[in-house]
Each structure stands twice: as C-alpha cells, then as structure tokens.
Scaffold this motif. Structure first.
Motif, PDB file in Angstrom:
ATOM      1  N   THR A  92       0.835  -1.204   0.000  1.00 10.42           N
ATOM      2  CA  THR A  92       0.000   0.000   0.000  1.00 10.42           C
ATOM      3  C   THR A  92       0.870   1.254   0.000  1.00 10.42           C
ATOM      4  O   THR A  92       0.615   2.199  -0.748  1.00 10.42           O
ATOM      5  N   TYR A  93       1.913   1.246   0.834  1.00  8.78           N
ATOM      6  CA  TYR A  93       2.828   2.391   0.890  1.00  8.78           C
ATOM      7  C   TYR A  93       3.466   2.641  -0.483  1.00  8.78           C
ATOM      8  O   TYR A  93       3.471   3.777  -0.975  1.00  8.78           O
ATOM      9  N   HIS A  94       4.006   1.602  -1.112  1.00  8.27           N
ATOM     10  CA  HIS A  94       4.676   1.791  -2.400  1.00  8.27           C
ATOM     11  C   HIS A  94       3.702   2.217  -3.490  1.00  8.27           C
ATOM     12  O   HIS A  94       4.066   2.986  -4.384  1.00  8.27           O
ATOM     13  N   SER A  95       2.467   1.772  -3.411  1.00  9.12           N
ATOM     14  CA  SER A  95       1.446   2.209  -4.364  1.00  9.12           C
ATOM     15  C   SER A  95       1.149   3.701  -4.195  1.00  9.12           C
ATOM     16  O   SER A  95       1.072   4.456  -5.175  1.00  9.12           O
ATOM     17  N   ARG A  96       0.978   4.129  -2.951  1.00  5.75           N
ATOM     18  CA  ARG A  96       0.723   5.561  -2.690  1.00  5.75           C
ATOM     19  C   ARG A  96       1.923   6.413  -3.078  1.00  5.75           C
ATOM     20  O   ARG A  96       1.771   7.516  -3.605  1.00  5.75           O
ATOM     21  N   ARG A  97       3.130   5.884  -2.815  1.00  5.57           N
ATOM     22  CA  ARG A  97       4.335   6.634  -3.160  1.00  5.57           C
ATOM     23  C   ARG A  97       4.440   6.785  -4.680  1.00  5.57           C
ATOM     24  O   ARG A  97       4.825   7.842  -5.183  1.00  5.57           O
ATOM     25  N   GLN A  98       4.073   5.737  -5.413  1.00 13.29           N
ATOM     26  CA  GLN A  98       4.113   5.802  -6.878  1.00 13.29           C
ATOM     27  C   GLN A  98       3.180   6.903  -7.391  1.00 13.29           C
ATOM     28  O   GLN A  98       3.522   7.636  -8.313  1.00 13.29           O
ATOM     29  N   GLN A  99       2.002   7.015  -6.788  1.00 15.70           N
ATOM     30  CA  GLN A  99       1.051   8.060  -7.185  1.00 15.70           C
ATOM     31  C   GLN A  99       1.614   9.446  -6.908  1.00 15.70           C
ATOM     32  O   GLN A  99       1.440  10.373  -7.712  1.00 15.70           O
ATOM     33  N   LEU A 115      10.564  -1.356  -8.451  1.00 15.43           N
ATOM     34  CA  LEU A 115      11.302  -2.581  -8.152  1.00 15.43           C
ATOM     35  C   LEU A 115      10.972  -3.109  -6.756  1.00 15.43           C
ATOM     36  O   LEU A 115      10.777  -4.312  -6.574  1.00 15.43           O
ATOM     37  N   ARG A 116      10.884  -2.214  -5.785  1.00 12.91           N
ATOM     38  CA  ARG A 116      10.521  -2.627  -4.427  1.00 12.91           C
ATOM     39  C   ARG A 116       9.104  -3.190  -4.389  1.00 12.91           C
ATOM     40  O   ARG A 116       8.843  -4.200  -3.742  1.00 12.91           O
ATOM     41  N   TYR A 117       8.180  -2.528  -5.079  1.00 19.50           N
ATOM     42  CA  TYR A 117       6.803  -2.992  -5.122  1.00 19.50           C
ATOM     43  C   TYR A 117       6.733  -4.400  -5.718  1.00 19.50           C
ATOM     44  O   TYR A 117       6.077  -5.287  -5.169  1.00 19.50           O
ATOM     45  N   GLU A 118       7.400  -4.608  -6.837  1.00 12.97           N
ATOM     46  CA  GLU A 118       7.381  -5.915  -7.505  1.00 12.97           C
ATOM     47  C   GLU A 118       8.012  -7.000  -6.629  1.00 12.97           C
ATOM     48  O   GLU A 118       7.518  -8.129  -6.578  1.00 12.97           O
ATOM     49  N   THR A 119       9.085  -6.670  -5.932  1.00 17.62           N
ATOM     50  CA  THR A 119       9.735  -7.639  -5.044  1.00 17.62           C
ATOM     51  C   THR A 119       8.800  -8.054  -3.917  1.00 17.62           C
ATOM     52  O   THR A 119       8.636  -9.249  -3.631  1.00 17.62           O
ATOM     53  N   ILE A 120       8.174  -7.090  -3.269  1.00 22.40           N
ATOM     54  CA  ILE A 120       7.247  -7.385  -2.174  1.00 22.40           C
ATOM     55  C   ILE A 120       6.045  -8.159  -2.703  1.00 22.40           C
ATOM     56  O   ILE A 120       5.567  -9.095  -2.057  1.00 22.40           O
ATOM     57  N   ASN A 121       5.572  -7.800  -3.880  1.00 20.81           N
ATOM     58  CA  ASN A 121       4.444  -8.501  -4.499  1.00 20.81           C
ATOM     59  C   ASN A 121       4.791  -9.972  -4.762  1.00 20.81           C
ATOM     60  O   ASN A 121       3.973 -10.865  -4.521  1.00 20.81           O
ATOM     61  N   GLN A 122       6.007 -10.243  -5.222  1.00 26.03           N
ATOM     62  CA  GLN A 122       6.436 -11.623  -5.459  1.00 26.03           C
ATOM     63  C   GLN A 122       6.538 -12.404  -4.149  1.00 26.03           C
ATOM     64  O   GLN A 122       6.132 -13.566  -4.085  1.00 26.03           O
TER      65      GLN A 122
END
Length: 129
Positions: free
Chosen positions: A25-32, A105-112
């Motif tokens: 959630t944090y990385h998604s908000r940061r991306q926005q 990259l961080r988002y994708e890593t956590i998602n995996q």
C-alpha cells in the motif's frame, strides 16, 4: 498527510501478510505521489513531495500476557530535488525517474514475496497437493 495503522501481532495469525500488505500500500501511494511530481514538472512554485514509511515494533506486558504490535505510519515530506528554477519549481526529472524506478522494483519484489507466501498457504491448505 499521515496515515497510521496498528497490527496486534499476537492476535493476527497472518500478521506477516498484513505487514507485507502495508508495504505494498505504501509503495502504491508513493508511486502516485511521484507521478504527481512528474505531472507538475513545469508548474510554477511546485516543490517535490515524497512519502516516508515508518514501522515500529512494541511489546507490553498486560496481566500474564505479552501483547505485541507493529505500528505503521506514512509521512509526506516536501523538499527540493534541485535549486528552484526562476519560476520556483524544484522538481528534477532525473531524480523523479530514479525514484519511480526504485519504487517499482521494491513494489514488484514485495508482491512476489506475498504471492509466494499465498502459494505456500494454498499448498498447505490442499494437504500438499
């Protein structure tokens, strides 16, 4: 903007999944927010914004039990990427692109990691089939 959430570790059997979910959630908000910085690249007086994630662990003794909890907090910061232009804008295209790439990259890593944990739970729930 500060978003604050507590997770009681002792009472949540899947607290690790909650923690990973909070990071997504944090990385998604940061991306926005980074995308908003890029959208305002030419807006006079606009200053770069970013989100900072804070995570704190605490444990308390209540009666004969230890209550553990993890606190998550997001804090928005405003800073200058570079010396402001004549119009007062301080957003650097290069710095924002680097941030968006690292954040992705961080988002994708956590998602995996989260996907693999769900796959292990599915495997266990199906008795190893």
């Amino acid at each position: 903007m500060a978003d604050y959430q507590q997770v009681r570790i002792g009472s949540a059997p899947l607290a690790g999944l909650d923690r990973l979910s909070n990071h997504l959630t944090y990385h998604s908000r940061r991306q926005q927010l980074i995308a908003a910085n890029l959208a305002n690249l030419d807006t006079p007086g606009y200053r770069s914004r970013d989100l900072v994630f804070h995570e704190e662990y605490s444990a308390q003794v209540q009666g004969h039990r230890i209550v553990r909890q993890m606190d998550h907090r997001e804090e928005m910061t405003i800073s200058d990427d570079e010396t402001p232009d004549q119009d007062g804008n301080s957003v650097s295209l290069e710095q924002q692109v680097a941030r968006i790439t690292a954040n992705s990259l961080r988002y994708e890593t956590i998602n995996q990691i989260l996907s693999r944990k769900f796959a292990m739970l599915r495997y266990a729930a199906n008795d190893g089939r």
